[in-house]
Motif scaffolding. Sequence first.
Motif, mmCIF file in Angstrom:
data_model
loop_
_atom_site.group_PDB
_atom_site.id
_atom_site.type_symbol
_atom_site.label_atom_id
_atom_site.label_comp_id
_atom_site.label_asym_id
_atom_site.label_seq_id
_atom_site.Cartn_x
_atom_site.Cartn_y
_atom_site.Cartn_z
ATOM 1 N N SER A 1 37.078 39.340 42.173
ATOM 2 C CA SER A 1 36.959 39.572 40.734
ATOM 3 C C SER A 1 35.587 40.088 40.314
ATOM 4 O O SER A 1 35.381 40.408 39.132
ATOM 5 N N ARG B 1 46.891 36.351 42.860
ATOM 6 C CA ARG B 1 45.716 36.631 42.029
ATOM 7 C C ARG B 1 45.667 38.093 41.621
ATOM 8 O O ARG B 1 45.356 38.410 40.466
ATOM 9 N N GLU C 1 45.634 39.255 37.703
ATOM 10 C CA GLU C 1 44.506 39.975 37.124
ATOM 11 C C GLU C 1 44.827 41.434 36.843
ATOM 12 O O GLU C 1 44.197 42.062 35.984
ATOM 13 N N HIS C 2 45.817 41.973 37.574
ATOM 14 C CA HIS C 2 46.198 43.376 37.376
ATOM 15 C C HIS C 2 47.722 43.461 37.344
ATOM 16 O O HIS C 2 48.352 43.944 38.305
#
Length: 332
Positions: free
Chosen positions: A80, A131, A135-136
């Motif tokens: 990240s 993850r 996040e995307h």
Amino acid sequence: MYRVALLAFPGVRAFDIAVITEVWGGGRALDGTAAFDLRRVAADPTPIPLRGGLALTPDRTLRWIDRADLVLVPGVEEPSAPAPPPALDALRRAHAAGTPVAALCAGAFVLAAAGLLDGRRAVTHWNLADRLSREHPEVRVEPDALFVEDSGIWTSAGVAAGIDLCLHLLRTTHGAEAAAHTARSMVTAPFRTGTQAQFIRRPTPAADRDADALAAVRERALRQLAEPLTVADLAGWAGMSPRTFTRHFTATTGTTPVRWLLEQRVAAAQGLLERTDLPMPEVARRAGFGSEVTMRQHFASHLAVSPRDYRAAFGSAPGRPPQTGGSSPMAR
């Protein structure tokens, strides 16, 4: 020479840099000349600290990416953490120019931050897949593939899958023999079949015994590829019913016996096309396809190229000029 850009910035992983350097940093063409021009590109020329007390010194600026035939993004320690905006801009520019871009492991997060994975299939380490999806959410995350390609953008799963991806890219641009030679020097397999699902859970002792038995079956099959092998043949060697054998084989390798056999036959034919001037029917027979027509069909589905075009691009039998890589039917 085939120009390869290794994109570097603070936070990249030393292991992935080593993988890229091992595959692309010292390759030689058949005539002994250097086949690749690997450059470490970064926005800042100062040494980049890496974990473990190491450092990487860039030797080109980001502008060199505009000249590259391939751009490789190592994995990052913290997925990240923001990548430098100039690096993201360089990736967008490379993709817009039609240059293949590949990321190892958590390097997929860098491509996602650049917007290059929007609406595209991608993979990362199995422990980071959820993850990446969170996040995307615009990325179509594959849960267990070793590596995938979508619109000229490649991503790979964790650690060893980065080796798989680099060897695959080498194979598609310079031929199976070049990839096999590099793999031998690295003491690793030229390619692995299956998915990373086989690595997520720790096998039980019973699964270990099955894996050992199936390894012996696979070795025997490779020695007898020219024969018309069936799943029943392989299952008989393992002392299992075809149904039980298929279940255990798929659980162990991540692929079915039929698909595994086809992949081995294609690989065997590639080697024969590169190293010999055998007629096409004989190549097909030795690889176990039975006929040139069948071999041509599987080359089209697996490699998107005909056996004759493959030989023209990568053949190095006596009397043929050395192949030094660069532009080829497999690279376009």
